[in-house]
Motif scaffolding. Structure first.
Motif, PDB file in Angstrom:
ATOM      1  N   ALA A   1       0.783  -1.368   0.019  1.00 14.20           N
ATOM      2  CA  ALA A   1       0.051   0.051   0.112  1.00 14.20           C
ATOM      3  C   ALA A   1       0.832   1.212  -0.137  1.00 14.20           C
ATOM      4  CB  ALA A   1      -0.761  -0.033   1.305  1.00 14.20           C
ATOM      5  N   SER A   2       1.558   1.352  -1.087  1.00 16.08           N
ATOM      6  CA  SER A   2       2.782   2.541  -1.121  1.00 16.08           C
ATOM      7  C   SER A   2       3.307   2.447  -2.336  1.00 16.08           C
ATOM      8  CB  SER A   2       3.722   2.452  -0.061  1.00 16.08           C
ATOM      9  OG  SER A   2       4.670   1.293  -0.271  1.00 16.08           O
ATOM     10  N   ASN A   3       4.286   3.676  -2.558  1.00 16.44           N
ATOM     11  CA  ASN A   3       4.772   3.732  -3.902  1.00 16.44           C
ATOM     12  C   ASN A   3       5.789   2.266  -3.968  1.00 16.44           C
ATOM     13  OD1 ASN A   3       7.609   4.286  -5.383  1.00 16.44           O
ATOM     14  ND2 ASN A   3       6.223   5.941  -5.919  1.00 16.44           N
ATOM     15  N   SER A   4       5.837   2.074  -5.313  1.00 20.05           N
ATOM     16  CA  SER A   4       6.574   0.564  -5.601  1.00 20.05           C
ATOM     17  C   SER A   4       7.857   0.576  -5.150  1.00 20.05           C
ATOM     18  CB  SER A   4       6.606   0.207  -6.907  1.00 20.05           C
ATOM     19  OG  SER A   4       7.065   1.476  -7.829  1.00 20.05           O
ATOM     20  N   ASP A   5       8.608   1.821  -4.831  1.00 22.14           N
ATOM     21  CA  ASP A   5       9.780   1.697  -4.377  1.00 22.14           C
ATOM     22  C   ASP A   5       9.982   1.192  -2.766  1.00 22.14           C
ATOM     23  OD1 ASP A   5      10.804   3.112  -6.549  1.00 22.14           O
ATOM     24  OD2 ASP A   5      10.938   5.100  -5.702  1.00 22.14           O
ATOM     25  N   TYR A   6       8.885   0.855  -2.164  1.00 23.07           N
ATOM     26  CA  TYR A   6       8.888   0.584  -0.919  1.00 23.07           C
ATOM     27  C   TYR A   6       8.230  -0.783  -0.591  1.00 23.07           C
ATOM     28  CZ  TYR A   6      10.145   5.488   0.046  1.00 23.07           C
ATOM     29  OH  TYR A   6      10.645   6.851   0.037  1.00 23.07           O
ATOM     30  N   TRP A   7       8.055  -1.571  -1.757  1.00 14.80           N
ATOM     31  CA  TRP A   7       7.419  -2.739  -1.871  1.00 14.80           C
ATOM     32  C   TRP A   7       8.471  -3.660  -1.339  1.00 14.80           C
ATOM     33  CZ3 TRP A   7       4.863  -3.269  -7.323  1.00 14.80           C
ATOM     34  CH2 TRP A   7       3.619  -2.700  -7.556  1.00 14.80           C
TER      35      TRP A   7
ATOM     36  N   GLU B   1      11.938  -1.709 -11.037  1.00 16.02           N
ATOM     37  CA  GLU B   1      10.396  -2.240 -10.408  1.00 16.02           C
ATOM     38  C   GLU B   1       9.406  -2.297 -11.442  1.00 16.02           C
ATOM     39  OE1 GLU B   1       8.567  -4.084  -8.465  1.00 16.02           O
ATOM     40  OE2 GLU B   1       9.831  -3.547  -7.091  1.00 16.02           O
ATOM     41  N   LEU B   2       8.217  -2.967 -11.295  1.00 17.02           N
ATOM     42  CA  LEU B   2       7.194  -3.062 -11.969  1.00 17.02           C
ATOM     43  C   LEU B   2       6.427  -1.747 -12.083  1.00 17.02           C
ATOM     44  CD1 LEU B   2       5.745  -6.596 -10.815  1.00 17.02           C
ATOM     45  CD2 LEU B   2       7.343  -6.114 -12.627  1.00 17.02           C
ATOM     46  N   GLY B   3       5.894  -1.313 -12.918  1.00 16.27           N
ATOM     47  CA  GLY B   3       5.199  -0.058 -13.057  1.00 16.27           C
ATOM     48  C   GLY B   3       4.138   0.059 -14.137  1.00 16.27           C
ATOM     49  N   VAL B   4       3.689   1.415 -14.276  1.00 22.75           N
ATOM     50  CA  VAL B   4       2.793   1.769 -15.399  1.00 22.75           C
ATOM     51  C   VAL B   4       3.600   1.920 -16.477  1.00 22.75           C
ATOM     52  CG1 VAL B   4       1.110   3.562 -15.852  1.00 22.75           C
ATOM     53  CG2 VAL B   4       1.304   3.045 -13.460  1.00 22.75           C
ATOM     54  N   MET B   5       2.885   1.697 -17.853  1.00 24.77           N
ATOM     55  CA  MET B   5       3.529   1.538 -19.146  1.00 24.77           C
ATOM     56  C   MET B   5       3.771   3.048 -19.486  1.00 24.77           C
ATOM     57  SD  MET B   5       3.918  -0.919 -20.748  1.00 24.77           S
ATOM     58  CE  MET B   5       3.897  -0.662 -22.508  1.00 24.77           C
ATOM     59  N   PRO B   6       4.939   3.416 -19.957  1.00 26.11           N
ATOM     60  CA  PRO B   6       5.151   4.677 -20.509  1.00 26.11           C
ATOM     61  C   PRO B   6       4.776   4.912 -21.796  1.00 26.11           C
ATOM     62  CG  PRO B   6       7.281   3.166 -20.759  1.00 26.11           C
ATOM     63  CD  PRO B   6       5.908   2.622 -20.151  1.00 26.11           C
ATOM     64  N   LYS B   7       4.851   6.221 -22.164  1.00 24.86           N
ATOM     65  CA  LYS B   7       4.388   6.385 -23.866  1.00 24.86           C
ATOM     66  C   LYS B   7       5.628   6.158 -24.759  1.00 24.86           C
ATOM     67  CE  LYS B   7       0.660   8.256 -22.024  1.00 24.86           C
ATOM     68  NZ  LYS B   7      -0.446   7.494 -22.312  1.00 24.86           N
TER      69      LYS B   7
ATOM     70  N   PRO C   1      -4.830   0.382 -20.823  1.00 23.64           N
ATOM     71  CA  PRO C   1      -4.205   0.401 -19.355  1.00 23.64           C
ATOM     72  C   PRO C   1      -4.913  -0.953 -18.594  1.00 23.64           C
ATOM     73  CG  PRO C   1      -5.054   2.473 -19.943  1.00 23.64           C
ATOM     74  CD  PRO C   1      -5.270   1.592 -21.382  1.00 23.64           C
ATOM     75  N   SER C   2      -4.231  -1.570 -17.650  1.00 19.92           N
ATOM     76  CA  SER C   2      -4.770  -2.688 -17.101  1.00 19.92           C
ATOM     77  C   SER C   2      -5.203  -2.464 -15.799  1.00 19.92           C
ATOM     78  CB  SER C   2      -3.590  -3.807 -17.148  1.00 19.92           C
ATOM     79  OG  SER C   2      -2.453  -3.422 -16.413  1.00 19.92           O
ATOM     80  N   ARG C   3      -5.885  -3.544 -15.005  1.00 20.50           N
ATOM     81  CA  ARG C   3      -5.981  -3.243 -13.559  1.00 20.50           C
ATOM     82  C   ARG C   3      -4.684  -3.281 -12.693  1.00 20.50           C
ATOM     83  NH1 ARG C   3      -8.639  -6.817 -10.541  1.00 20.50           N
ATOM     84  NH2 ARG C   3      -8.467  -8.780 -11.938  1.00 20.50           N
ATOM     85  N   PHE C   4      -3.693  -3.758 -13.357  1.00 23.53           N
ATOM     86  CA  PHE C   4      -2.567  -3.567 -12.637  1.00 23.53           C
ATOM     87  C   PHE C   4      -2.145  -2.278 -12.623  1.00 23.53           C
ATOM     88  CE2 PHE C   4       2.237  -3.415 -12.748  1.00 23.53           C
ATOM     89  CZ  PHE C   4       2.347  -3.848 -11.243  1.00 23.53           C
ATOM     90  N   ASP C   5      -2.179  -1.414 -13.565  1.00 24.84           N
ATOM     91  CA  ASP C   5      -1.783  -0.034 -13.750  1.00 24.84           C
ATOM     92  C   ASP C   5      -2.672   0.755 -12.999  1.00 24.84           C
ATOM     93  OD1 ASP C   5       0.065  -0.539 -15.611  1.00 24.84           O
ATOM     94  OD2 ASP C   5      -1.329  -0.617 -17.260  1.00 24.84           O
TER      95      ASP C   5
ATOM     96  N   GLN D   1      -3.067   3.777  -7.619  1.00 21.70           N
ATOM     97  CA  GLN D   1      -3.888   4.019  -6.523  1.00 21.70           C
ATOM     98  C   GLN D   1      -3.154   3.872  -5.321  1.00 21.70           C
ATOM     99  OE1 GLN D   1      -7.518   1.684  -6.973  1.00 21.70           O
ATOM    100  NE2 GLN D   1      -8.558   3.193  -8.307  1.00 21.70           N
ATOM    101  N   ALA D   2      -2.445   2.673  -5.385  1.00 22.91           N
ATOM    102  CA  ALA D   2      -1.359   2.352  -4.105  1.00 22.91           C
ATOM    103  C   ALA D   2      -0.396   3.688  -3.951  1.00 22.91           C
ATOM    104  CB  ALA D   2      -0.697   1.064  -4.120  1.00 22.91           C
ATOM    105  N   ASP D   3       0.109   4.150  -5.082  1.00 20.70           N
ATOM    106  CA  ASP D   3       1.187   5.098  -5.116  1.00 20.70           C
ATOM    107  C   ASP D   3       0.391   6.469  -4.222  1.00 20.70           C
ATOM    108  OD1 ASP D   3       3.523   6.527  -5.019  1.00 20.70           O
ATOM    109  OD2 ASP D   3       3.184   6.872  -7.200  1.00 20.70           O
ATOM    110  N   ASN D   4      -0.819   6.713  -5.013  1.00 17.65           N
ATOM    111  CA  ASN D   4      -1.344   8.093  -4.508  1.00 17.65           C
ATOM    112  C   ASN D   4      -2.119   8.004  -3.086  1.00 17.65           C
ATOM    113  OD1 ASN D   4      -0.682   9.099  -7.133  1.00 17.65           O
ATOM    114  ND2 ASN D   4      -2.752   8.674  -8.003  1.00 17.65           N
ATOM    115  N   SER D   5      -2.842   7.135  -2.874  1.00 17.96           N
ATOM    116  CA  SER D   5      -3.603   6.802  -1.668  1.00 17.96           C
ATOM    117  C   SER D   5      -3.457   5.667  -0.675  1.00 17.96           C
ATOM    118  CB  SER D   5      -4.944   7.282  -1.806  1.00 17.96           C
ATOM    119  OG  SER D   5      -5.585   5.885  -2.820  1.00 17.96           O
TER     120      SER D   5
END
Length: 856
Positions: free
Chosen positions: A509-515, A528-534, A683-687, A692-696
């Motif tokens: 429940a945080s930014n992926s840097d702290y997983w 680390e796994l993350g959201v797809m770039p452009k 976009p996938s559910r993982f994105d 959401q985990a990063d923001n809140s």
């Protein structure tokens, strides 16, 4: 004599052999009898045994109107008729049962006499024994057999079709299949017709004086097969008719150690003496079959010392020089004096298998070749306390054959150089040529209780002699090394249970840097796994809507192929995840390709293209399938000529590339590449989860099981070692064990591009974005279920470590060090598959818009 009285003609028997008078009128004993009785009827099926080279004669009492004629001569001896005398002389090198036909012929009658003559070696193979069970003597017979292993005794049914049983303790309850046997226990109660009942009864009654009766193994039944006797036209089974006269084409149960389908509990192997005489066939255990029993030592076919035939010397060892490298193959069979070798690499599969059963690890085995001129000579007699340790220390210090781990063999290891043939009474040393003719005498071996001595080159049994402090012996030395096989990551051992989901959600429940820290081998290069770039569009081929439109038209147009029937979209169909759903693709002239068509989704992010990375840019890649003879089979000059004369394409290319007049190869590649860069993942559910985990700190985008799957993907599953970053790939080349090296499906991968021996079997790590849309998986389309993919990785993939000559092959494929057994539980595998569904979004069917591409 009147014709009506011919039926009462009696035979007089005088059988003369080279050494004794034998009864030949239906008798099998070697004594003499009164042959002049006029009351003895003509024997129509006489039987007799002869030793090789022996002669038998028989005089028949004939009337003046009768003659004796030879109808069918024998195969293994010389048969003749002279007057009223029949003579047969066995060949000196014959063995087996011979059929000879003679006839007593009169004016209106012919009586055929069928002689069955068993020709034996001086020591016969078969001997009839007493069953020693009066109640069953009319149903069973005992036959000693000196040919099978160390000698066995057969219990053979005299009415095999009337003696049928279900296998083991299974009850014969199949409809319309009734067993036929008559057994009662000691209280007179009827017993079920099962092979267990029969075996127990035979042992209780000590049939033939034995109590170790059992069902035969396949090799034992096959040892009875006699091809020379097999004759369908006379209903003769492939078994000696003299001793097994009742045996026909019925089927016999075998012991279950021959069952090649042991996972099927209700079937067991059978063999017959007809069409199935060389192959075991499994049958339902409840279906009654005939039975032969066997008594005697069973050969352990897993041991080199008890093989039916030892493996040939040339196929057993690789001769190595003092540096531990093979002599040239042209010298492998040379004499030691011409091409001396220092040691032997044992490449017998049975040795490898037996050491694995003992050590639970695969081993490589080496034997030090004795040299009469140095300290390895077998002339020296050494004590175990001082002599052996001293010589071993000197040999290892000298690093003979490049090794410093030479030692005495165990008793079991040295026994792997010994062999006992079917007829031999002692075990003998094999491969004396490869071992450079070691001296005869006692050799030291390590035993479970200390040390013992084997007498070589022959020994009565495999039990080493016990020793005292004053005993001395010779030495043959061995070295063994375990294969370096990967094991489970220590961080996941005993860590496969279901987690506490509350704590798991807190951890993510945080930014992926702290997983939680991933289970990777190189944390410094981990992304680390993350959201797809452009996607980026290169400066020399920037984005334009006209190029995208042109590229899309070209992509779906079979005009680009030689035959006009294959388009890029034939193998990259948007409805199939921009793949084709096939193991391998079908191209020009319905030719089958060698590799699975990868999706073009997210190809904009790939630094290299194709499974073997032979293209550096999408512009290069786009032109290669057109020219491939298995795909579109068109030459670029011819295609450009056709495009320039096309009714539509010149204008479309002029709009997309206004600076040029004629359509060029460069423009063709740029248009196709630009279109492909617009096919990106939705976009996938993982994105959503990551954002959401990063923001809140909100983790509700994934269920408990899916979140557990994410944790497995990053940790116990070790997936992120290769499938990392936002694109779920490290963009590297890896060997996952599917090279099929030197096999029919061989694919050398990257090696075909760079010719680097270390590249054999390496293929591009595919992105796992939208992975569930793109089955079948792997470069060869091997698996069409994700359960299968996960199971293969969990087992550590196909780690075919080199063995034998492959160990010295510089191009033998090496499995990636990042592949290790995972030992995932069923629950973990299911959770991992659920997570893979969260990184899979519905497949984009059309090019992404400028906003989706991040172009402003």
């Amino acid at each position: 004599m009147k014709i009506s009285t011919l039926k009462s003609i009696k035979c007089q028997l005088v059988v003369i052999t080279s050494c004794a008078l034998l009864v030949a009128c239906g008798s099998d004993n070697n004594g003499s009898s009164n042959n002049n009785s006029s009351s003895t009827p003509l024997q129509l099926a006489p039987r007799i045994q002869l030793t090789q080279g022996q002669t038998t004669t028989k005089q028949y009492a004939l009337t003046s109107t009768q003659t004796l004629q030879l109808i069918q001569p024998g195969l293994y001896g010389k048969a003749s008729v002279q007057g009223n005398t029949f003579t047969y002389q066995a060949n000196a090198d014959a063995q087996g049962s011979d059929h000879v036909k003679i006839a007593v012929v009169s004016n209106n009658k012919v009586e055929t006499v069928n002689w069955l003559i068993r020709i034996n070696k001086p020591t016969p193979r078969f001997t009839t024994l007493s069953l020693k069970d009066k109640t069953k003597s009319k149903e069973w017979q005992c036959i000693a057999d000196s040919n099978i292993h160390q000698g066995v005794v057969w219990a053979s049914p005299l009415q095999p079709t009337m003696q049928t049983y279900a296998w083991g303790d299974w009850q014969p309850t199949l409809p319309d299949f009734q067993a036929q046997c008559q057994f009662t226990d000691r209280d007179g109660n009827s017993q079920a017709c099962t092979t267990d009942t029969l075996v127990d009864y035979a042992n209780q009654q000590n049939w033939c004086g034995r109590n170790d009766w059992r069902l035969p193994s396949s090799y034992e039944i096959e040892g009875l097969v006699s091809e020379q006797d097999y004759a369908l036209d006379t209903n003769q089974a492939a078994v000696d008719p003299y001793f097994f006269s009742a045996t026909g084409f019925e089927t016999y149960w075998l012991a279950d150690d021959d069952n090649q389908q042991s996972h099927a509990d209700n079937i067991a192997p059978t063999r017959d003496f007809a069409s199935g005489r060389h192959t075991a066939v499994v049958q339902n255990k409840r279906k009654p079959k005939s039975v032969m029993l066997v008594s005697g030592v069973k050969r352990d076919t897993t041991l080199p010392s008890e093989q039916k035939e030892p493996k040939a010397e040339k196929d057993s060892f690789i001769r190595l020089d003092n540096s531990g490298l093979p002599l040239p193959k042209s010298q492998q069979s040379d004499d030691y004096a011409d091409a001396p070798w220092r040691c032997l690499d044992d490449m017998r599969g049975l040795v490898r298998d037996n050491l694995y059963l003992r050590d639970k690890q695969f081993s490589n085995v080496y034997w030090l070749t004795p040299n009469p001129q140095d300290m390895t000579n077998t002339n020296q007699q050494l004590s175990i306390q001082t002599g052996v340790p001293s010589v071993l220390a000197d040999i290892n210090q000298a690093q003979l054959c490049g090794r410093h781990d030479w030692r005495l063999p165990t008793a079991d290891e040295l026994a792997m150089l010994l062999y006992k043939g079917e007829q031999d009474s002692d075990y003998s040393l094999l491969y004396e040529t490869s071992l450079n003719q070691p001296e005869s005498g006692d050799y030291w071996v390590k035993t479970t209780s200390g040390y013992g001595l084997y007498s070589l080159p022959s020994t009565v049994d495999l039990q080493p002699k016990s020793t005292t402090d004053i005993d001395t012996g010779r030495i043959l030395l061995i070295a063994t090394t375990f294969e370096n096989r990967a094991t489970e990551d220590p961080r996941s051992v005993n860590n496969h249970g279901q987690p506490n989901f509350n704590r798991l959600r807190q951890a993510y429940a945080s930014n992926s840097d702290y997983w939680p820290q991933p289970f990777v081998d190189d944390l410094s290069s981990y992304q680390e796994l993350g959201v797809m770039p452009k996607p980026d569009f290169p400066n020399d081929n920037p984005y334009s809507e006209l190029k995208v439109t042109l590229g899309e038209k070209l992509f779906f147009d079979p005009f680009l192929s030689q035959a006009g029937d294959v388009a890029c979209s034939s193998c990259h169909d948007p409805k199939l995840g921009w793949g084709d759903g096939q193991e391998v693709s079908i191209g020009h002239d319905r030719q089958r390709g060698k590799r699975n068509a990868p999706t073009i989704v997210n190809s904009a992010f790939l630094p290299v293209l194709f499974w073997d990375s032979r293209a550096a840019t999408l512009e290069q890649q786009a032109l290669m399938p057109i020219q491939d003879p298995l795909e579109m089979a068109e030459s670029l000059p011819r295609l450009l000529s056709r495009l320039n004369s096309h009714s539509e394409y010149p204008a479309l290319f002029k709009q997309a590339f206004p600076e040029n007049t004629d359509i060029t190869e460069l423009q063709l590649g740029m248009a196709l590449a630009t279109f492909q860069r617009t096919i990106i993942s939705n976009p996938s559910r993982f994105d959503t989860f990551v954002t959401q985990a990063d923001n809140s700190g909100d983790t509700t985008a994934l269920s408990d099981k899916e979140l557990w799957g994410l944790d497995i993907f990053r940790r116990n599953g070790r997936c992120v070692n290769c499938h990392m970053g936002a694109e779920f790939t490290d963009h590297k080349m890896q060997n996952v064990g599917l090279t099929y090296y030197q096999g029919f499906y061989e694919d050398l991968g990257l090696y075909n591009v760079d010719n680097n021996p270390s590249s054999v079997g390496k293929f591009k790590t595919p992105s796992l974005r939208d992975v569930m849309n793109n089955h079948p998986w792997f470069h060869n389309g091997l698996l069409d279920t994700m359960e299968g993919v996960i199971s293969m990785y969990s087992a550590g993939m196909a780690d075919n470590a080199p063995f034998g000559w492959n160990k010295y092959d510089p191009t033998y494929p090496v499995l990636s060090e990042q592949i290790r057994p995972l030992n995932l539980t069923i629950a973990e595998a299911e959770a991992l598959q659920d997570f893979l569904a969260t990184i899979t979004a519905p497949t984009r069917q059309n090019p992404a818009t400028k906003i989706e591409l991040g172009i402003h």
